[in-house]
Write a protein that holds these residues in place. Structure first.
Motif, mmCIF file in Angstrom:
data_model
loop_
_atom_site.group_PDB
_atom_site.id
_atom_site.type_symbol
_atom_site.label_atom_id
_atom_site.label_comp_id
_atom_site.label_asym_id
_atom_site.label_seq_id
_atom_site.Cartn_x
_atom_site.Cartn_y
_atom_site.Cartn_z
ATOM 1 N N PHE A 60 0.834 -1.207 0.000
ATOM 2 C CA PHE A 60 0.000 0.000 0.000
ATOM 3 C C PHE A 60 0.865 1.252 0.000
ATOM 4 N N VAL A 61 1.886 1.267 0.843
ATOM 5 C CA VAL A 61 2.760 2.441 0.927
ATOM 6 C C VAL A 61 3.445 2.693 -0.411
ATOM 7 N N GLU A 62 3.953 1.641 -1.047
ATOM 8 C CA GLU A 62 4.626 1.784 -2.340
ATOM 9 C C GLU A 62 3.663 2.306 -3.405
ATOM 10 N N GLY A 63 2.457 1.728 -3.440
ATOM 11 C CA GLY A 63 1.478 2.166 -4.426
ATOM 12 C C GLY A 63 1.068 3.617 -4.226
ATOM 13 N N PHE A 64 0.765 3.989 -2.986
ATOM 14 C CA PHE A 64 0.386 5.376 -2.711
ATOM 15 C C PHE A 64 1.531 6.326 -3.066
ATOM 16 N N GLY A 65 2.741 5.927 -2.725
ATOM 17 C CA GLY A 65 3.887 6.794 -2.985
ATOM 18 C C GLY A 65 4.138 7.016 -4.466
ATOM 19 N N GLN A 66 3.954 5.974 -5.262
ATOM 20 C CA GLN A 66 4.217 6.079 -6.696
ATOM 21 C C GLN A 66 3.121 6.826 -7.441
ATOM 22 N N GLY A 132 0.837 1.375 -15.643
ATOM 23 C CA GLY A 132 0.492 -0.038 -15.591
ATOM 24 C C GLY A 132 0.626 -0.566 -14.178
ATOM 25 N N LEU A 133 -0.420 -1.210 -13.683
ATOM 26 C CA LEU A 133 -0.402 -1.808 -12.352
ATOM 27 C C LEU A 133 -0.413 -3.320 -12.523
ATOM 28 N N GLY A 134 0.767 -3.929 -12.426
ATOM 29 C CA GLY A 134 0.901 -5.358 -12.668
ATOM 30 C C GLY A 134 0.545 -6.188 -11.454
ATOM 31 N N ILE A 135 0.427 -7.506 -11.665
ATOM 32 C CA ILE A 135 0.073 -8.425 -10.580
ATOM 33 C C ILE A 135 0.850 -9.731 -10.738
ATOM 34 N N GLU A 136 1.257 -10.296 -9.623
ATOM 35 C CA GLU A 136 1.920 -11.601 -9.633
ATOM 36 C C GLU A 136 0.905 -12.678 -10.000
ATOM 37 N N LEU A 137 1.215 -13.469 -11.029
ATOM 38 C CA LEU A 137 0.338 -14.538 -11.480
ATOM 39 C C LEU A 137 1.128 -15.838 -11.609
ATOM 40 N N PRO A 138 0.451 -16.987 -11.506
ATOM 41 C CA PRO A 138 1.152 -18.266 -11.693
ATOM 42 C C PRO A 138 1.756 -18.378 -13.085
ATOM 43 N N PHE A 139 1.061 -17.866 -14.104
ATOM 44 C CA PHE A 139 1.593 -17.807 -15.471
ATOM 45 C C PHE A 139 2.102 -16.394 -15.685
ATOM 46 N N GLU A 140 3.344 -16.268 -16.097
ATOM 47 C CA GLU A 140 3.987 -14.954 -16.107
ATOM 48 C C GLU A 140 3.425 -14.034 -17.184
ATOM 49 N N GLN A 141 3.289 -12.771 -16.827
ATOM 50 C CA GLN A 141 2.780 -11.756 -17.749
ATOM 51 C C GLN A 141 3.618 -10.502 -17.547
ATOM 52 N N PHE A 156 -4.025 -8.967 -5.068
ATOM 53 C CA PHE A 156 -5.052 -8.375 -5.913
ATOM 54 C C PHE A 156 -5.776 -7.222 -5.220
ATOM 55 N N PHE A 157 -6.085 -7.380 -3.934
ATOM 56 C CA PHE A 157 -6.895 -6.356 -3.285
ATOM 57 C C PHE A 157 -6.138 -5.043 -3.132
ATOM 58 N N VAL A 158 -4.808 -5.098 -3.010
ATOM 59 C CA VAL A 158 -4.027 -3.861 -2.970
ATOM 60 C C VAL A 158 -4.066 -3.194 -4.336
ATOM 61 N N ARG A 159 -3.879 -3.972 -5.364
ATOM 62 C CA ARG A 159 -3.913 -3.451 -6.739
ATOM 63 C C ARG A 159 -5.268 -2.831 -7.062
ATOM 64 N N LYS A 160 -6.351 -3.488 -6.647
ATOM 65 C CA LYS A 160 -7.685 -2.956 -6.908
ATOM 66 C C LYS A 160 -7.882 -1.600 -6.228
ATOM 67 N N THR A 161 -7.333 -1.469 -5.034
ATOM 68 C CA THR A 161 -7.436 -0.184 -4.340
ATOM 69 C C THR A 161 -6.787 0.917 -5.164
ATOM 70 N N MET A 162 -5.643 0.626 -5.776
ATOM 71 C CA MET A 162 -4.951 1.638 -6.580
ATOM 72 C C MET A 162 -5.741 1.983 -7.846
#
Length: 272
Positions: A60-66, A132-141, A156-162
């Motif tokens: 959360f801190v990293e996302g808010f800061g960026q 771009g707000l990326g997410i860790e997935l089992p299959f790489e993207q 996911f829930f942190v990313r959704k907040t952003m």
């Protein structure tokens, strides 16, 4: 450079973990979300989960800061599987360009397909910001090449907040489960007034017609939603109309804020 001096290409599987990545035998068999939500296994979760909270806090801190100093932004959802030569991809490029020309930063999931298309369109406009707000997935993207500011998330829930916090509107292009999840998350927040009433636009009337018919017949028809709830959604095929809806709602929200601010100031200034 001789043949022996050619750099060796590393073809091992690569996996993102927040700001880091791992390869080969270091790639875990599960994601951070899986481990967070799992209830099976030994009781050592009693000791590890409190520490996991600190990692969540750090995200959360990293996302808010960026993202805190972004200009007004619009979040666009859409499929990662759309090929570059498709009509939907071309629509995504035009949409990203039109939003940037209207003065908005664009925020996507940072991946390929329609996310790439929107970031690509924004990048064609001088001075625009493509996020771009990326997410860790089992299959790489991997993050697409048209992102100016990219932030990777484990949860996911942190990313959704952003996605929500830094947007003044949501536009949804054709997509799958992930796109539907993000769409209905946004609709729920608007419907329940957890966020200011931001516009939610679906682009592609043919693609979304089945969903809209089901919402009207099954949800509205059985009283699961109110008639006014359908007004939260606008369906269009016109890029200019989609951008106009965002701009008009943004201007109306700004006027409302100014009026409320003036009313509060007048109330404070009244003699007691």
């Amino acid at each position: 450079m001789t043949r022996m001096e050619q750099p060796r290409r590393d073809n091992r599987r690569e996996h993102r973990q927040g700001q880091a990545f791992v390869r080969g035998r270091l790639v875990p068999s599960s994601t951070h979300d899986q481990r967070l939500l799992a209830r099976q296994g030994p009781t050592d979760w009693v000791h590890t989960d409190p520490w996991r909270v600190l990692r969540i806090q750090a995200e959360f801190v990293e996302g808010f800061g960026q993202l805190a100093e972004l200009p007004p932004a619009v979040t666009v959802f859409g499929s990662a599987r759309t090929p570059v030569d498709s009509p939907d991809y071309r629509t995504g490029v035009r949409l990203g360009q039109a939003l940037a020309e209207a003065g908005y930063a664009v925020i996507t999931g940072g991946g390929p397909g329609l996310m790439e298309a929107v970031n690509r369109g924004a990048r064609e406009v001088d001075g625009a910001v493509s996020v771009g707000l990326g997410i860790e997935l089992p299959f790489e993207q991997r993050m697409n090449d048209y992102v100016d500011l990219g932030v990777e998330f484990r949860y996911f829930f942190v990313r959704k907040t952003m996605f929500v916090k830094y947007s003044c509107g949501f536009i949804t292009l054709p997509g799958g489960f992930g796109t539907l999840d993000e769409l209905f998350e946004a609709l729920t927040l608007v419907q329940t007034r957890k966020v200011t009433s931001f516009p939610v636009v679906l682009m592609g009337s043919e693609y979304w017609s089945g969903l809209m018919d089901w919402i009207k017949s099954s949800l509205l028809g059985t009283g699961k939603v109110a008639a006014d709830d359908l007004d939260l959604i606008t369906v269009t095929d016109d890029v200019d109309e989609a951008v106009r809806i965002i701009v008009e709602a943004d201007m109306a929200r700004s006027r409302q804020f100014e009026e409320e601010t003036e009313a509060c100031a007048a109330q404070v200034a009244e003699p007691q």
